[in-house]
Design an enzyme around this catalytic site. Sequence first.
Site, PDB file in Angstrom:
ATOM      1  N   ALA A  89      33.063 -13.697  -2.122  1.00 53.21           N
ATOM      2  CA  ALA A  89      32.991 -14.113  -0.602  1.00 53.21           C
ATOM      3  C   ALA A  89      31.530 -14.858  -0.367  1.00 53.21           C
ATOM      4  O   ALA A  89      30.807 -14.295   0.302  1.00 53.21           O
ATOM      5  CB  ALA A  89      32.802 -12.983   0.183  1.00 53.21           C
ATOM      6  N   TYR A  91      22.391 -23.564  -1.509  1.00 49.66           N
ATOM      7  CA  TYR A  91      23.640 -22.842  -2.191  1.00 49.66           C
ATOM      8  C   TYR A  91      23.264 -22.391  -3.595  1.00 49.66           C
ATOM      9  O   TYR A  91      23.420 -21.101  -3.900  1.00 49.66           O
ATOM     10  CB  TYR A  91      24.834 -23.978  -2.173  1.00 49.66           C
ATOM     11  CG  TYR A  91      25.981 -23.218  -2.737  1.00 49.66           C
ATOM     12  CD1 TYR A  91      26.640 -22.337  -2.799  1.00 49.66           C
ATOM     13  CD2 TYR A  91      26.142 -23.955  -4.230  1.00 49.66           C
ATOM     14  CE1 TYR A  91      27.681 -21.940  -3.393  1.00 49.66           C
ATOM     15  CE2 TYR A  91      27.388 -23.448  -5.043  1.00 49.66           C
ATOM     16  CZ  TYR A  91      27.903 -22.502  -4.686  1.00 49.66           C
ATOM     17  OH  TYR A  91      29.062 -21.934  -5.370  1.00 49.66           O
ATOM     18  N   ASN A 141      33.641 -26.951 -12.394  1.00 51.57           N
ATOM     19  CA  ASN A 141      34.387 -27.289 -10.951  1.00 51.57           C
ATOM     20  C   ASN A 141      35.752 -26.743 -11.068  1.00 51.57           C
ATOM     21  O   ASN A 141      36.627 -27.285 -11.758  1.00 51.57           O
ATOM     22  CB  ASN A 141      34.628 -28.745 -11.122  1.00 51.57           C
ATOM     23  CG  ASN A 141      33.130 -29.625 -10.634  1.00 51.57           C
ATOM     24  OD1 ASN A 141      32.244 -29.596 -11.381  1.00 51.57           O
ATOM     25  ND2 ASN A 141      33.168 -30.119  -9.501  1.00 51.57           N
ATOM     26  N   LEU A 148      37.082 -32.811  -4.862  1.00 53.07           N
ATOM     27  CA  LEU A 148      37.492 -34.065  -5.472  1.00 53.07           C
ATOM     28  C   LEU A 148      39.112 -33.874  -5.217  1.00 53.07           C
ATOM     29  O   LEU A 148      39.747 -34.752  -4.705  1.00 53.07           O
ATOM     30  CB  LEU A 148      36.891 -34.485  -6.703  1.00 53.07           C
ATOM     31  CG  LEU A 148      37.372 -35.983  -6.897  1.00 53.07           C
ATOM     32  CD1 LEU A 148      37.176 -36.985  -5.858  1.00 53.07           C
ATOM     33  CD2 LEU A 148      36.658 -36.492  -8.388  1.00 53.07           C
TER      34      LEU A 148
HETATM   35  N1  UDP Z   1      33.205 -36.932  -5.105  1.00 57.38           N
HETATM   36  C1  UDP Z   1      33.349 -37.985  -4.463  1.00 57.38           C
HETATM   37  N2  UDP Z   1      34.140 -38.081  -3.475  1.00 57.38           N
HETATM   38  C2  UDP Z   1      34.628 -36.917  -2.585  1.00 57.38           C
HETATM   39  C3  UDP Z   1      34.474 -35.769  -2.939  1.00 57.38           C
HETATM   40  C4  UDP Z   1      33.763 -35.719  -4.183  1.00 57.38           C
HETATM   41  O1  UDP Z   1      33.111 -39.122  -4.955  1.00 57.38           O
HETATM   42  O2  UDP Z   1      35.161 -37.184  -1.511  1.00 57.38           O
HETATM   43  C5  UDP Z   1      32.714 -36.569  -6.122  1.00 57.38           C
HETATM   44  C6  UDP Z   1      31.351 -35.642  -6.251  1.00 57.38           C
HETATM   45  O3  UDP Z   1      30.284 -36.819  -5.747  1.00 57.38           O
HETATM   46  C7  UDP Z   1      31.039 -35.385  -7.537  1.00 57.38           C
HETATM   47  C8  UDP Z   1      32.820 -35.089  -7.915  1.00 57.38           C
HETATM   48  O4  UDP Z   1      33.485 -35.833  -6.897  1.00 57.38           O
HETATM   49  O5  UDP Z   1      30.592 -36.192  -8.373  1.00 57.38           O
HETATM   50  C9  UDP Z   1      32.948 -33.563  -7.716  1.00 57.38           C
HETATM   51  O6  UDP Z   1      32.747 -32.981  -6.411  1.00 57.38           O
HETATM   52  P1  UDP Z   1      32.993 -31.750  -5.855  1.00 57.38           P
HETATM   53  O7  UDP Z   1      32.597 -31.893  -4.333  1.00 57.38           O
HETATM   54  O8  UDP Z   1      34.770 -31.614  -6.161  1.00 57.38           O
HETATM   55  O9  UDP Z   1      32.589 -30.666  -6.624  1.00 57.38           O
HETATM   56  P2  UDP Z   1      30.996 -30.544  -6.945  1.00 57.38           P
HETATM   57  O10 UDP Z   1      30.634 -31.151  -8.152  1.00 57.38           O
HETATM   58  O11 UDP Z   1      29.991 -30.757  -5.586  1.00 57.38           O
HETATM   59  O12 UDP Z   1      31.044 -28.830  -7.369  1.00 57.38           O
END
Ligand code: UDP
Length: 331
Positions: A76, A143, A172, A192
């Site tokens: 949570a 976070y 991820n 993503l």
């Molecule tokens: N990312 C992107 N565009 C988006 C969302 C994510 O280019 O709209 C990229 C982000 O910069 C990272 C990767 O995708 O390099 C994974 O991002 P996500 O937010 O899924 O997970 P995180 O790595 O932040 O936990």
Amino acid sequence: MLRRMILVVGGAGFVGSHICKSLRAQNIEHLVFDNLEKGHSQAIVGSQLAVGDIRDPATLERVFADNDIDTVMHFAAYIEVGESVTDPAKYYRNNFQGVLNLMDAMRNHRVEQFVFSSTAAVYGEPKYVPIDELHPKDPTSPYGETKWNVERMIQSFGRAYGLRSVALRYFNAAGASPDGSIGEDHDPETHLIARALLAAMGKVPPLTIFGTDYDTPDGTCLRDYVHVLDLAQAHILAIKHLRSGGESRQFNLGYGNGFSVRQVINAVEKVTGMEVPKSEGPRREGDPARLIASSTKIREELGWNPEFNDLETIVSHAWKWRQAFPNGYGL
Ligand code: UDP
């Protein structure tokens, strides 16, 4: 009487709901505790639900008094890195203080087994990849700080009060149940793969690629995408480890493969047969170029044997769910 119930805190969310499905499939007794702020009751049909909030100690107290809980799993947490930078109090209150409330209630009721969802964000900017569990911890966002601070608190509780715990540091999390029955439904959707699917369907604006000048083969960030069912398997192994008297442990959960943002978009286009509308934008603050796990430790110590280590499989399961629930659980 032998206590055998697992309290799944945050069990109605993305990762928690997939773990509940695995618990149901294996007839492992459990109770979901969720405030349904981000979670969805439709995602846990077949599991018992107690609605409540970890920021409310009195409700927690009642749940422990009324049920024969021996193990707690915790999901949570707020998970948006950017929001944690602009509103750290929200993150410390829920992700840290809420867990302290939970662990106080556990102590009051002599519940001494805890599985905690942690994150690769505890490591911060990687000094080397693949990242093993001994890599320095230097989170770059509130976070990540809240998750690392909880891990340290858990260790202190272990030394002082005998709590035994497994902290699982996800890379991820992605994918969905292969039968399309449950999946990832965040609001807003920032992840993503899930967001690229929504962009392909025209349900969100075109995807922005956050940064194309990274020191990586195609200039975009590399991430280790891990199927939520492989996360679920790891949680079941963690429960078995603790229930058989195992000591406290911390494990990474990733496959050790890095996929770039462009590779993910290509996989989404291949699986869906649709184009993902996209543009190139600046880097997102706090994004390391590479986050790739070494998961040797959990494979060796708990026998984790992932089944879905394939990007197209992950995307196709996420797509199957999204096709069944084009507007998410809300419909
Ligand atoms: N990312 C992107 N565009 C988006 C969302 C994510 O280019 O709209 C990229 C982000 O910069 C990272 C990767 O995708 O390099 C994974 O991002 P996500 O937010 O899924 O997970 P995180 O790595 O932040 O936990």
